[in-house]
Write an enzyme that holds these catalytic residues in place. Structure first.
Site, PDB file in Angstrom:
ATOM      1  N   LEU A  24       0.815  -1.220   0.000  1.00  0.00           N
ATOM      2  CA  LEU A  24       0.000   0.000   0.000  1.00  0.00           C
ATOM      3  C   LEU A  24       0.846   1.266   0.000  1.00  0.00           C
ATOM      4  O   LEU A  24       0.437   2.288  -0.533  1.00  0.00           O
ATOM      5  CB  LEU A  24      -0.952  -0.013   1.197  1.00  0.00           C
ATOM      6  CG  LEU A  24      -1.904  -1.229   1.280  1.00  0.00           C
ATOM      7  CD1 LEU A  24      -2.814  -1.116   2.489  1.00  0.00           C
ATOM      8  CD2 LEU A  24      -2.717  -1.369  -0.003  1.00  0.00           C
ATOM      9  N   ASP A  25       2.028   1.211   0.623  1.00  0.00           N
ATOM     10  CA  ASP A  25       2.942   2.358   0.604  1.00  0.00           C
ATOM     11  C   ASP A  25       4.109   2.015  -0.303  1.00  0.00           C
ATOM     12  O   ASP A  25       5.208   1.719   0.137  1.00  0.00           O
ATOM     13  CB  ASP A  25       3.423   2.677   2.016  1.00  0.00           C
ATOM     14  CG  ASP A  25       4.284   3.940   2.064  1.00  0.00           C
ATOM     15  OD1 ASP A  25       4.211   4.735   1.106  1.00  0.00           O
ATOM     16  OD2 ASP A  25       5.050   4.106   3.031  1.00  0.00           O
ATOM     17  N   PHE A  26       3.862   2.042  -1.607  1.00  0.00           N
ATOM     18  CA  PHE A  26       4.840   1.626  -2.601  1.00  0.00           C
ATOM     19  C   PHE A  26       5.689   2.822  -2.998  1.00  0.00           C
ATOM     20  O   PHE A  26       5.312   3.635  -3.837  1.00  0.00           O
ATOM     21  CB  PHE A  26       4.124   1.057  -3.830  1.00  0.00           C
ATOM     22  CG  PHE A  26       4.977   0.214  -4.728  1.00  0.00           C
ATOM     23  CD1 PHE A  26       6.040   0.762  -5.428  1.00  0.00           C
ATOM     24  CD2 PHE A  26       4.712  -1.125  -4.886  1.00  0.00           C
ATOM     25  CE1 PHE A  26       6.824  -0.012  -6.274  1.00  0.00           C
ATOM     26  CE2 PHE A  26       5.490  -1.919  -5.735  1.00  0.00           C
ATOM     27  CZ  PHE A  26       6.544  -1.364  -6.421  1.00  0.00           C
TER      28      PHE A  26
END
Length: 246
Positions: A24-26
């Site tokens: 999700l936090d790429f």
């Protein structure tokens, strides 16, 4: 190397024992290279949840510059949304910056195909990994080299010598900031590179190897400074050798 390692990681996440995992936090800062392999430093923002849906219109994958319509599966989940989310993030944070710039010219069309296909999400992770592995095979085997006149005949080879390491002309993408040090398949490709550079008068195939096993060649503007080295061969342009004799 970075892009291929990332694709292998995303392939694992798409087929993990827990199901398809989305990061999700790429962001690039979430990854680190360890022994030539890309690793995720923080899995706190990973998720196996896939978006629930009732119909296809519930399944739109939105990014700041693009949106992709997906299918709603029979079990009420947006098909492949985690895999596609990871893949498009790989495209926008890594592929667009790394793929177009350092490959041999003959391989750039293949990398452009990968770039375009992932940018439009026409490829899934399976197809992307296959495409990368095909390019790697061409690169390691030398099959990408186009048939051309043999250029090595224009060089004199001096076995048992190497060039003195010193600051010389620069080229890109060099493995050394002191001069021109490039990956090659062999001496014939090195001769073609030397011929394409106006400053180049000689080159040496070094004992150094890249992560693919290819040797590094050092290209230099002057063939005069030589040192004995039983394992090395210096290639000098015949024209340069004639000039030195004069």
């Amino acid at each position: 190397q970075i892009c291929l390692s990332l694709v292998k990681l995303l392939f694992y996440l798409a087929h993990s024992p827990l199901g398809s995992i989305a990061l999700l936090d790429f962001q690039p800062r979430q990854f680190v290279m360890v022994d030539g392999n890309l690793k995720v430093t923080d899995m706190d923002d990973a998720s196996t949840e896939e978006l629930s849906c009732k119909e296809d219109k519930d399944c739109t994958l939105d990014f700041p510059t693009k949106s992709f319509p997906l299918k709603c599966s029979a079990v009420g989940k947006c098909e492949g949304i985690n895999e596609k989310k990871n893949l498009f993030n790989a495209y926008r944070y890594f592929f667009t910056y790394l793929l177009p710039h350092s490959a041999p010219p003959a391989l750039r069309p293949f990398l452009s195909d990968i770039l375009n296909a992932t940018g439009d999400l026409r490829y899934g992770i399976n197809e992307t990994l296959t495409a990368f592995e095909q390019v790697l095979h061409l690169y390691k085997s030398g099959l990408y080299l186009q048939k051309r006149p043999l250029l090595l005949k224009d060089y004199i080879s001096l076995k048992g010598f190497r060039m003195v390491e010193k600051e010389d002309y620069k080229c890109w993408p060099s493995y050394s900031h002191l001069g021109c040090l490039l990956s090659v398949h062999g001496a014939e490709e090195a001769a073609a590179i030397c011929n394409s550079q106006a400053q180049c008068q000689s080159f040496t195939i070094t004992q150094q190897r890249t992560w693919t096993g290819r040797p590094l060649a050092s290209f230099q503007s002057s063939p005069t400074d030589l040192l004995p080295d039983a394992d090395a061969v210096v290639y000098i342009k015949r024209s340069a050798s004639s000039e030195e004799r004069l």
